[in-house]
Structure formats: structure tokens, C-alpha cells
Design a protein around this motif. Sequence first.
Motif, PDB file in Angstrom:
ATOM      1  N   ASP A 140       0.864  -1.186   0.000  1.00  0.00           N
ATOM      2  CA  ASP A 140       0.000   0.000   0.000  1.00  0.00           C
ATOM      3  C   ASP A 140       0.901   1.238   0.000  1.00  0.00           C
ATOM      4  N   ALA A 141       1.078   1.832  -1.169  1.00  0.00           N
ATOM      5  CA  ALA A 141       2.015   2.947  -1.303  1.00  0.00           C
ATOM      6  C   ALA A 141       1.673   4.112  -0.393  1.00  0.00           C
ATOM      7  N   ALA A 142       0.386   4.386  -0.208  1.00  0.00           N
ATOM      8  CA  ALA A 142      -0.026   5.510   0.637  1.00  0.00           C
ATOM      9  C   ALA A 142       0.352   5.274   2.095  1.00  0.00           C
ATOM     10  N   ALA A 143       0.198   4.038   2.560  1.00  0.00           N
ATOM     11  CA  ALA A 143       0.551   3.713   3.944  1.00  0.00           C
ATOM     12  C   ALA A 143       2.049   3.848   4.165  1.00  0.00           C
ATOM     13  N   VAL A 144       2.825   3.426   3.190  1.00  0.00           N
ATOM     14  CA  VAL A 144       4.286   3.550   3.281  1.00  0.00           C
ATOM     15  C   VAL A 144       4.674   5.023   3.321  1.00  0.00           C
ATOM     16  N   GLN A 145       4.049   5.829   2.475  1.00  0.00           N
ATOM     17  CA  GLN A 145       4.340   7.259   2.433  1.00  0.00           C
ATOM     18  C   GLN A 145       4.052   7.921   3.780  1.00  0.00           C
ATOM     19  N   THR A 146       2.941   7.575   4.385  1.00  0.00           N
ATOM     20  CA  THR A 146       2.572   8.145   5.684  1.00  0.00           C
ATOM     21  C   THR A 146       3.586   7.779   6.760  1.00  0.00           C
ATOM     22  N   ALA A 147       4.066   6.535   6.735  1.00  0.00           N
ATOM     23  CA  ALA A 147       5.010   6.068   7.754  1.00  0.00           C
ATOM     24  C   ALA A 147       6.358   6.764   7.663  1.00  0.00           C
ATOM     25  N   LEU A 148       6.707   7.300   6.500  1.00  0.00           N
ATOM     26  CA  LEU A 148       8.012   7.938   6.295  1.00  0.00           C
ATOM     27  C   LEU A 148       8.125   9.309   6.966  1.00  0.00           C
ATOM     28  N   ALA A 149       7.011   9.893   7.332  1.00  0.00           N
ATOM     29  CA  ALA A 149       7.040  11.243   7.899  1.00  0.00           C
ATOM     30  C   ALA A 149       7.904  11.290   9.160  1.00  0.00           C
ATOM     31  N   GLY A 150       8.874  12.190   9.181  1.00  0.00           N
ATOM     32  CA  GLY A 150       9.706  12.403  10.362  1.00  0.00           C
ATOM     33  C   GLY A 150      10.841  11.415  10.548  1.00  0.00           C
ATOM     34  N   GLN A 151      11.050  10.530   9.579  1.00  0.00           N
ATOM     35  CA  GLN A 151      12.109   9.521   9.719  1.00  0.00           C
ATOM     36  C   GLN A 151      13.444  10.050   9.195  1.00  0.00           C
TER      37      GLN A 151
END
Length: 209
Positions: free
Chosen positions: A53-64
Amino acid sequence: MNLLVFGATGGTGRQLVEQALTQGHTVTAFARTPAKLALQHANLRVVPGDVLDAAAVQTALAGQEAVLSALGAPAGHKTPVRSEGTRHILHAMQQAGVRRFVCLTTLGMGDSREALPFSYKYLIVPLFLRSAFADSELQEAYIQQSLVEWTIARPATLTNGPRTGNYQHGFPATQQGLKIKISRADVADFMLRQLHDSTYLRRAASLSY
């Protein structure tokens, strides 16, 4: 350092999470089934999601600040979890401006093929691991074509042994005397060391005892 770990519920992924926390990192564990991790820590955040799920991966990247991947799938699994998941990770990293990526594949990829024993090269891989190896080959191609600061870890057969810190890495495929095995704990040790070491920047390193 803020670290995002994919494949966090697998054997190597769990080692990455546990060792990273011990080292003082703040860890986000991305997992399709978070309950499998069964780990609690003040510096751990578990995010449910599917790497496909590309959108879920994108969300998880925030602040990393860095990403570690130990994505895997059962040998007979047909969905290209490694390659497609990694493609989503790399795209999300580019969008989020996250540069450092350390990824687990396997010994036998690319120029490390000759390090495999005869039985693996001509029996086990062709008969039982063909799909998994094809997926890993595409995964590595995506990584090597990317603009991120990547390192690929190619371990030999994984075991559940302890972390020893005493293993070989970056050896040529023709090296003799290898045991063709390494513990998941030592693979995690190597991967975490790459966060502060540029020796294998944009390179793949074979790992074994």
C-alpha cells in the motif's frame, strides 16, 4: 536517530527493532500484523500497514531519518512483496527527503552467486526458491537504480543464534572456508552499523561466518 523498520515482525526485523532500541534510537515498526511483534518500549511506535500500500508507506516515512528493510515472504509466495514493497519504499523516501536505506536481501544475488554451495545453486534455488530469488533480484535492481544512499546486506543462511559481532562481511564470492550461515542477530548488528559507516555506501555486502 528516528528509524523506520519494514518487515519488523520477521526474525531479522525483530532483531533490528530490539537492537535499535537498545542503542537508543527511536523506532517506528511498520507491520501488517502488529500483534506479532509483541514488544513494548517508550521509544517504539508500531504502525499497522501493508508495504504493498504505497499511501501507507508514504505516511510512515514522515519524520524519519533512515529506513531499514527486512522484507520477506514464504518461499512459495507468488506476490512480489520484496520488489514491489521496496519500490514503494524508495518512492516514499524520495518524496519525504529521507536518504539512508539499508536493505536485507540474500547471498546469491548479483556477484555473490558463486559463494553459494553447489546444492543451493543447482538444486535448492531452482527447485524451491526460484520465485523468491527472482523477486530479490528485481528488488536489488530497484535499489541500485535509485538515488538514495543505499547499502544491501546479503546474508548466508539465517539462524536464530546469538549476536556475536564476529562475522565476515564484504568478502569475494570465491573466498574459501565460509560456513554459509549467520545469525539474524548478527545481520541486524551489521545493518545498524551501516547507519554510521560509509564503507558500503551504494554497495552490497555478503555476510557469513
